[in-house]
Each structure stands twice: as C-alpha cells, then as structure tokens.
Design a protein around this motif. Structure first.
Motif, short mmCIF file in Angstrom:
data_model
loop_
_atom_site.label_atom_id
_atom_site.label_comp_id
_atom_site.label_asym_id
_atom_site.label_seq_id
_atom_site.Cartn_x
_atom_site.Cartn_y
_atom_site.Cartn_z
N TYR A 7 0.83 -1.21 0.00
CA TYR A 7 0.00 0.00 0.00
C TYR A 7 0.86 1.26 0.00
O TYR A 7 0.56 2.23 -0.69
CB TYR A 7 -0.94 0.02 1.20
CG TYR A 7 -2.15 -0.85 1.05
CD1 TYR A 7 -2.91 -0.86 -0.12
CD2 TYR A 7 -2.58 -1.68 2.08
CE1 TYR A 7 -4.02 -1.66 -0.26
CE2 TYR A 7 -3.70 -2.48 1.95
CZ TYR A 7 -4.42 -2.47 0.78
OH TYR A 7 -5.51 -3.26 0.65
N ALA A 8 1.94 1.26 0.77
CA ALA A 8 2.82 2.43 0.82
C ALA A 8 3.49 2.67 -0.53
O ALA A 8 3.59 3.82 -0.99
CB ALA A 8 3.87 2.25 1.91
N GLU A 9 3.95 1.60 -1.17
CA GLU A 9 4.56 1.74 -2.49
C GLU A 9 3.55 2.26 -3.50
O GLU A 9 3.88 3.12 -4.32
CB GLU A 9 5.14 0.41 -2.95
CG GLU A 9 6.38 -0.01 -2.20
CD GLU A 9 6.83 -1.43 -2.54
OE1 GLU A 9 6.05 -2.17 -3.19
OE2 GLU A 9 7.95 -1.78 -2.15
N ASP A 10 2.33 1.77 -3.43
CA ASP A 10 1.28 2.23 -4.34
C ASP A 10 0.97 3.71 -4.10
O ASP A 10 0.84 4.48 -5.05
CB ASP A 10 0.02 1.38 -4.16
CG ASP A 10 -1.04 1.72 -5.18
OD1 ASP A 10 -0.70 1.83 -6.38
OD2 ASP A 10 -2.22 1.88 -4.78
N ALA A 11 0.87 4.11 -2.84
CA ALA A 11 0.59 5.51 -2.53
C ALA A 11 1.74 6.40 -3.00
O ALA A 11 1.51 7.50 -3.52
CB ALA A 11 0.38 5.68 -1.02
N TYR A 12 2.97 5.95 -2.84
CA TYR A 12 4.13 6.71 -3.30
C TYR A 12 4.07 6.90 -4.82
O TYR A 12 4.29 8.00 -5.33
CB TYR A 12 5.41 6.01 -2.88
CG TYR A 12 6.66 6.67 -3.41
CD1 TYR A 12 7.15 7.83 -2.82
CD2 TYR A 12 7.35 6.14 -4.50
CE1 TYR A 12 8.29 8.45 -3.29
CE2 TYR A 12 8.48 6.75 -4.98
CZ TYR A 12 8.95 7.90 -4.38
OH TYR A 12 10.07 8.51 -4.87
N ARG A 26 1.44 6.76 -6.80
CA ARG A 26 0.32 7.65 -7.15
C ARG A 26 0.66 9.10 -6.85
O ARG A 26 0.34 10.00 -7.63
CB ARG A 26 -0.94 7.24 -6.39
CG ARG A 26 -1.56 5.98 -6.91
CD ARG A 26 -2.75 5.58 -6.05
NE ARG A 26 -3.26 4.31 -6.43
CZ ARG A 26 -4.50 4.11 -6.84
NH1 ARG A 26 -5.34 5.13 -6.89
NH2 ARG A 26 -4.91 2.92 -7.17
N GLY A 27 1.30 9.36 -5.72
CA GLY A 27 1.69 10.72 -5.37
C GLY A 27 2.70 11.28 -6.34
O GLY A 27 2.62 12.45 -6.75
N ARG A 28 3.67 10.46 -6.71
CA ARG A 28 4.68 10.90 -7.68
C ARG A 28 4.04 11.22 -9.02
O ARG A 28 4.34 12.23 -9.65
CB ARG A 28 5.74 9.81 -7.83
CG ARG A 28 6.93 10.25 -8.66
CD ARG A 28 7.98 9.19 -8.70
NE ARG A 28 7.38 7.96 -9.21
CZ ARG A 28 7.98 6.80 -9.23
NH1 ARG A 28 9.18 6.69 -8.74
NH2 ARG A 28 7.38 5.74 -9.71
N HIS A 29 3.09 10.38 -9.45
CA HIS A 29 2.39 10.62 -10.70
C HIS A 29 1.56 11.91 -10.63
O HIS A 29 1.57 12.71 -11.58
CB HIS A 29 1.47 9.43 -11.03
CG HIS A 29 0.62 9.65 -12.23
ND1 HIS A 29 1.12 9.65 -13.51
CD2 HIS A 29 -0.71 9.90 -12.35
CE1 HIS A 29 0.14 9.89 -14.36
NE2 HIS A 29 -0.98 10.03 -13.68
#
Length: 114
Positions: free
Chosen positions: A65-70, A72-75
């Motif tokens: 989940y943290a990797e996915d949130a990172y 998405r935030g970067r995008h």
C-alpha cells in the motif's frame, strides 16, 4: 511462507496426543500429564507461528500500500507540474500577477501589517 514454529508445534502436539493416549491405555497419570503438557506446548507454538505469519502478511500488505501511494503521489506531482507549466506558458502575464499576489500575501503573513 510458513513459520517453522507451526511445523514443530504441530509435531509436538501430535506427539503429546500420542503420549497422552499411551498414558490413558497404561493408566499412568504421569505419562498422561506429560502428554497433555506437550500437546498444549505444541498448540502454543503453532499459535505463535500463526501470529508471526499473520504479522508478516500484514507488513507485506502495508508495504505494498505504501509503495502504491508513493507511486500515485509521484504521478500526481508530475501531472500537476506539467499542468502548471502549460498554463504559465499559455498566459505568462497572468502567472506573473498570481505569483506576485502570492508573494505579497506571504510577506504579510510573515511580517504582519505595520
């Protein structure tokens, strides 16, 4: 991944059951007690292994989940930067006026009205 305590716990529990059954057949209370003790000890090891497996799975899920949130935030940050760049290129005078107004507002916040 299965924790090794689950395997040794299951083996100890099975051995304890067998020892308790032999104690029951022989009428030996000490063997019965030792067997039931080993059975309970094995069940405890199994539960500890299950808990470790559950914690490991929860940690893996949290990392995903943290990797996915990172990502998405970067995008989103990249998309926002492209959008701002596009609007600044299209209307540079308006962008300059907005930047000046933001700067003036920040200076009022920092220094206050005197």
């Amino acid at each position: 991944m299965v924790d090794s305590d689950r395997i040794t716990g299951a083996a100890r529990e099975l051995g304890g059951k067998a020892q308790a059954a032999l104690g029951d057949l022989a009428g030996d209370q000490r063997t019965q007690f030792e067997g039931r003790y080993r059975e309970a000890q094995g069940r405890g090891e199994q539960l500890a292994g299950e808990a470790r497996d559950a914690l490991r799975d929860a940690a893996d899920t949290a990392i995903e989940y943290a990797e996915d949130a990172y990502d998405r935030g970067r995008h989103a940050a990249r998309h926002g930067a492209r959008t701002v760049t596009h609007y600044v290129e299209e209307t540079p005078l308006l962008a300059l006026l907005i930047a000046g107004a933001v700067g003036y507002g920040l200076s009022l916040l920092v220094h206050g009205r005197r």
